[in-house]
Design a protein around this motif. Sequence first.
Motif, short mmCIF file in Angstrom:
data_model
loop_
_atom_site.label_atom_id
_atom_site.label_comp_id
_atom_site.label_asym_id
_atom_site.label_seq_id
_atom_site.Cartn_x
_atom_site.Cartn_y
_atom_site.Cartn_z
N ASP A 196 137.16 -27.27 54.72
CA ASP A 196 137.54 -28.38 53.85
C ASP A 196 136.65 -29.60 54.10
O ASP A 196 136.31 -30.34 53.16
CB ASP A 196 139.01 -28.74 54.05
N LEU A 197 136.25 -29.82 55.36
CA LEU A 197 135.38 -30.94 55.68
C LEU A 197 133.99 -30.74 55.07
O LEU A 197 133.39 -31.68 54.55
CB LEU A 197 135.27 -31.12 57.19
N THR A 198 133.49 -29.51 55.17
CA THR A 198 132.18 -29.22 54.59
C THR A 198 132.20 -29.41 53.08
O THR A 198 131.28 -30.02 52.51
CB THR A 198 131.75 -27.79 54.93
N ARG A 199 133.25 -28.93 52.42
CA ARG A 199 133.36 -29.12 50.96
C ARG A 199 133.41 -30.60 50.61
O ARG A 199 132.79 -31.05 49.65
CB ARG A 199 134.60 -28.39 50.43
N ALA A 200 134.17 -31.36 51.39
CA ALA A 200 134.28 -32.79 51.13
C ALA A 200 132.94 -33.49 51.31
O ALA A 200 132.59 -34.39 50.53
CB ALA A 200 135.33 -33.41 52.05
N PHE A 201 132.19 -33.09 52.32
CA PHE A 201 130.89 -33.72 52.56
C PHE A 201 129.91 -33.37 51.45
O PHE A 201 129.17 -34.24 50.96
CB PHE A 201 130.33 -33.27 53.91
N LEU A 202 129.90 -32.12 51.02
CA LEU A 202 129.01 -31.73 49.93
C LEU A 202 129.35 -32.48 48.65
O LEU A 202 128.46 -32.93 47.91
CB LEU A 202 129.09 -30.21 49.70
N HIS A 203 130.65 -32.67 48.41
CA HIS A 203 131.07 -33.44 47.23
C HIS A 203 130.63 -34.90 47.38
O HIS A 203 130.18 -35.52 46.40
CB HIS A 203 132.60 -33.35 47.10
N ALA A 208 121.72 -29.18 51.25
CA ALA A 208 122.36 -30.21 50.43
C ALA A 208 121.83 -31.60 50.75
O ALA A 208 121.64 -32.43 49.85
CB ALA A 208 123.88 -30.15 50.63
N LEU A 209 121.58 -31.86 52.01
CA LEU A 209 120.99 -33.14 52.40
C LEU A 209 119.58 -33.28 51.81
O LEU A 209 119.20 -34.35 51.33
CB LEU A 209 120.94 -33.25 53.93
N GLN A 210 118.81 -32.20 51.86
CA GLN A 210 117.46 -32.23 51.30
C GLN A 210 117.50 -32.52 49.81
O GLN A 210 116.68 -33.30 49.29
CB GLN A 210 116.77 -30.90 51.55
#
Length: 243
Positions: free
Chosen positions: A17-24, A62-64
């Motif tokens: 859930d944290l990864t999804r939130a960060f990607l969003h 995603a950061l890139q």
Amino acid sequence: MTVLLISDLHLQEERPDLTRAFLHFLQTRAVTAEALYILGDLFEVWVGDDGMTASQRAIAKALQETADAGTRIHLMHGNRDFLIGKRFCRMAGCTLLPDPSVVQLGGENVLLMHGDTLCTRDVQYLRKRGRIRSPLGLFILHHVMPLSKRQALARKLRSESLERTAMKAADIIDVSPEAIPSVMQKYGVRTLIHGHTHRPAIHELQVAGEPARRIVLGDWDARGWALQVDADGFDLASFPIGA
């Protein structure tokens, strides 16, 4: 232009859930910002760039993509991911930011730190930090210790950290009040921004008889936190983390 600052996401396989939130967050907010500062503990644990998981590679990608869209991304080491190196930064399109660093935000010089070195009453932690992150300690971790042993060490340190935190008094694991004016005077700033303590707030204070402030970023758990700096000033706000 908008600048965003975050810290203490503690991204890990056990919390998708944290990864999804960060990607969003990257796709909706960071992608339109001038710069994104990540002030440590982006990951719950980092055993070395040679130990990247598929999830961590996806985060780098995603950061890139965010960097390719024009956002400058600055990454500071935290106490859990201090082994992040040049390989990850190349993959993620970000630059490593020394801890501490002075940057221009909102028309003033601002001191950025992860925040663990401000907890000067936690003598035991700072001694261990000094040993592990000394030039010799880092050389051994980067060039001598094999990945399997680094993974085992990370599990041990993580377990010990949880146990120590549960046993320590609150004032020991928080920043030491006397450390704040000292470091702000040293770097000649009136605004300090840090994470680490998981106690988000904006503290108004006096440094050398002048008004100053300490902004503490929040950790991502049930809610995420971000500090937005724009023409309206400094706005620290939280948002829900989706299931």
